[in-house]
Design an enzyme around this catalytic site. Structure first.
Site, PDB file in Angstrom:
ATOM      1  N   LYS A  36     -29.260 -23.520  -5.032  1.00 16.59           N
ATOM      2  CA  LYS A  36     -30.120 -22.840  -5.992  1.00 16.59           C
ATOM      3  C   LYS A  36     -29.374 -21.730  -6.723  1.00 16.59           C
ATOM      4  O   LYS A  36     -29.703 -21.379  -7.852  1.00 16.59           O
ATOM      5  CB  LYS A  36     -31.350 -22.265  -5.292  1.00 16.59           C
TER       6      LYS A  36
ATOM      7  N   GLU B  94     -40.743 -19.443  -9.288  1.00 19.95           N
ATOM      8  CA  GLU B  94     -41.544 -20.054  -8.235  1.00 19.95           C
ATOM      9  C   GLU B  94     -40.589 -20.397  -7.105  1.00 19.95           C
ATOM     10  O   GLU B  94     -39.390 -20.535  -7.327  1.00 19.95           O
ATOM     11  CB  GLU B  94     -42.217 -21.336  -8.757  1.00 19.95           C
TER      12      GLU B  94
ATOM     13  N   SER C  48     -27.479 -29.571   0.661  1.00 19.27           N
ATOM     14  CA  SER C  48     -27.901 -28.646  -0.399  1.00 19.27           C
ATOM     15  C   SER C  48     -28.198 -27.231   0.093  1.00 19.27           C
ATOM     16  O   SER C  48     -28.208 -26.301  -0.712  1.00 19.27           O
ATOM     17  CB  SER C  48     -29.117 -29.214  -1.127  1.00 19.27           C
TER      18      SER C  48
END
Lengths: 389, 270
Positions: free
Chosen positions: A84, A106, A372
């Site tokens: 992210k 969000e 990830s």
């Protein structure tokens, strides 16, 4: 920067957001061409973010399975603990360029919220993160991290109180504050230009995989897997590999796996519709009401998917499949004990599919799985569900 | 019953201002919904915006969100909605308001025909941008249903002209940066940035003089109504302020008294 992926994508938003999205699109195009922007992004990604991330040979796991060699693309080692960061940093720098002083985001698993909070702190932008109250409960460590980084976490109590509702509430905030605020959307979903912009910021993953594989083996990997919720780590992994011969597999959350449980497999069990400003595959009833989703992995717990994935599914270039909660949980323990890595529950879905396929492949074949994110955030939840035998 | 757009156009021609009320279908039992619509008609309201619930209404504040959630949990579906529309459209000129996905899943042409045959004369979709409106406008024209577009204080002049040119029936001008609903609450989305609407209204009327422009979002008091009429609006849409009263169980008399307090001065009933 395409707005459409075949019939998917587009921009279906209230009129108040249209000028802001056009402004964002123009700023993003200009930034993308600007060498100074790109070099600042690269320098911060390297020095602050720890890029490039390693491609790690999971030797013990591969030996146990006795088939193809499994490599992990270690996005869990990026600053903040997940891919992210790549997108949050890019959009954060873009926010400064837009002259806006406030970030909203969000978050589902909390990783995007943490990344946005880090970027907000670093760039001096006030940051508010919308998070479903169910997710706040099951990803508590990330709520605390966001607060420690100076962000405000706003609980969302509507609907199933997870990612979809958090996006709704962030969009409503943006409608009210669009002149001062940038909405730092965390996945490759939403109205144009988000899907193509997020894909570009995340494509650093696939580009690094490609570069490293050329160095190590002289050719791209044979099989590449990534988990798919909204699909940002997957599109970042796949996009640079689309023109190669690598087989690409996206893995959705299958939920309990019980008869009739769709989990959060928008591609596997959904059909095209319009949600959150995009046309894509959605889990919906026959009248177009969006269905609740259920997954052990909050980051995959979403009824939609990025429009480029919808297109890649139809075109057949990427295969999409799903893995259940139990398989993902078993994988969490397995990777912890074979490789000494605690993975996030989201990429456990992709790992579990790799483990299924590796034994059917030759030992000279290469599998790459995008890991990830790291699993620290999931520790309480995994323990609550019971330790293995 | 005349079409909502025609009624508003005729009233604009005569220099009369109009009041529309938005109500979510299914948020109360159908008998009560009809009773309220009768009260609205008797109180002099000029038209109804009938909400069909969508699970993820991104342009709505808490009152309409909750009404939609309640309507869905009480089992409101497209078929019964059309039945209720048939009743309501006999009492007031009526437009349907929902989001794109329920209409897309029904099929745009089919949904337009069904709305028309139930007596509905307009369709309002807050997430339908003018760029994607053409299939709706075509199907709507064939069926006799106006595709009513929304403009916003954020719309730059060029875009406003495009919206004015492309809408039919009337133009729905959003009053402010924000979602629907009455002010208050703790979320930042409840602190709304207001914007002067006078220049937008003048621009719209100069560009298409016969088109009515109605202002909605956050209209809840006689003062709000007066402000927008002074700015040059042909009327206002009141949603959350009435919905909230109905959800809290207000009597038809109370609803009637409230909407009468909002009626533009000197506006005879339809």
């Amino acid at each position: 920067m395409p707005e459409w992926y075949g019939p998917y994508g587009g921009s279906f938003v209230p009129e108040t957001l249209v000028p802001a999205l056009k402004e964002l699109d123009a700023a993003w195009r200009a930034a993308h061409r600007d060498r100074a922007f790109r070099s600042e992004l690269q320098q911060l990604a390297r020095e602050w973010g720890g890029r490039p991330t390693p491609l790690y040979f999971a030797e013990n796991l591969s030996r146990e399975l006795g088939g193809a060699r499994i490599y992990l693309k270690r996005e869990d080692l990026v600053h903040g603990g997940a891919h992210k960061f790549n997108n949050a940093l890019g959009q954060g720098l873009l926010t400064r360029r837009l002259g806006k002083k406030r970030l909203i985001a969000e978050t589902g698993a909390g990783q995007h919220g943490v990344a946005t909070a880090m970027v907000g702190a670093k760039l001096g932008l006030s940051t508010e993160v919308y998070m479903g109250s169910v997710d706040m409960e099951r990803q508590r460590p990330n709520v605390l991290r966001m607060r420690l980084l100076g962000a405000t976490v706003r609980p969302v109590e509507q609907g199933s109180r997870t990612l979809k509702e958090a996006i709704n509430e962030a969009l409503r905030d943006w409608i009210a504050n669009v002149t001062t605020t940038h909405y730092l959307l965390g996945s490759a979903v939403g109205p144009h230009p988000y899907p193509s912009m997020v894909c570009e910021f995340q494509s650093v993953i696939g580009r690094e995989i490609l570069r490293e594989s050329r160095k190590l083996w002289g050719h791209p990997p044979d099989l590449v897997l990534a988990c798919v919720g909204g699909g940002s780590n997957a599109i970042g992994t796949f996009h640079p590999l689309l023109s190669t011969h690598a087989k690409l597999v996206g893995v959705e959350a299958g939920g309990t796996g019980n008869e009739g449980d769709r989990g959060a497999a928008s591609i596997g069990a959904g059909r095209p519709g319009i949600l959150h400003g995009m046309r894509s595959y959605l889990l919906q009833d026959e009248e177009g009401q969006i269905l609740p989703t259920e997954s052990v992995a909050p980051g995959l717990d979403y009824a939609g998917v990025g429009p480029e994935h919808a297109y890649l599914k139809d075109s057949g270039r990427v295969e999409y499949t799903s893995v259940t909660d139990d398989e993902a949980l078993r994988m969490f323990h397995r990777l912890a004990r074979t490789e000494g890595i605690l993975p996030a529950l989201e990429p456990c879905h992709a790992l579990a599919e790799a483990v299924r396929r590796a034994p059917t492949m030759r030992p000279d074949e290469i599998i790459v799985v995008t890991l990830s994110g790291r699993g620290d955030k999931d520790v309480e939840e995994v323990v609550r569900r019971g330790l293995p035998g | 019953m005349a079409s909502l757009g025609d009624v508003l156009k005729a009233r604009r021609r005569r220099g009369q201002r109009s009041l529309l009320v938005y109500l979510m279908a299914g948020s109360v039992p159908d008998e009560r919904y009809l009773e309220v619509v009768e009260t609205l008609a008797a109180s002099g309201v000029h038209g109804l915006e009938m909400g069909f619930p969508f699970s993820d209404p991104m342009a709505e504040g808490p009152v309409i969100q909750n009404a939609a959630t309640l309507a869905l949990s009480r089992g409101m579906r497209w078929g019964p909605f059309l039945g209720l529309l048939r009743e309501c459209s006999r009492k007031l000129p009526t437009a349907v308001m929902t989001y794109m996905n329920p209409i897309e899943q029904r099929g745009v042409a089919r949904a337009m025909e069904e709305i028309a045959s139930a007596g509905g004369t307009g369709l309002i979709l807050p997430d339908l941008p003018v760029e994607a409106a053409l299939p709706y406008r075509k199907a709507g024209r064939a069926a006799g249903v106006d595709t009513i577009l929304l403009a916003s204080p954020a719309s730059p002049p060029q875009r406003l002209r495009r919206l004015v040119r492309s809408t039919s029936g009337f133009l729905y001008l959003v009053s402010r940066y924000g979602t629907t609903g009455i002010s208050g609450g703790t979320l930042p989305s409840a602190r709304y940035q207001t914007a002067p609407l006078g220049p937008l209204l003048r621009e719209a009327h100069e560009f298409r003089p016969r088109l009515p422009v109605l202002v909605g979002f956050g209209v809840q008091s006689p003062e709000d109504v007066q402000r927008h009429l002074t700015e040059g609006a042909d009327g206002v849409v009141v949603g959350s302020a009435v919905q909230k009263r109905i959800s809290e169980g207000a009597s038809p008399e109370e609803i009637g008294a409230f909407v009468q307090s909002l009626l533009p001065p000197g506006s005879p009933p339809v």
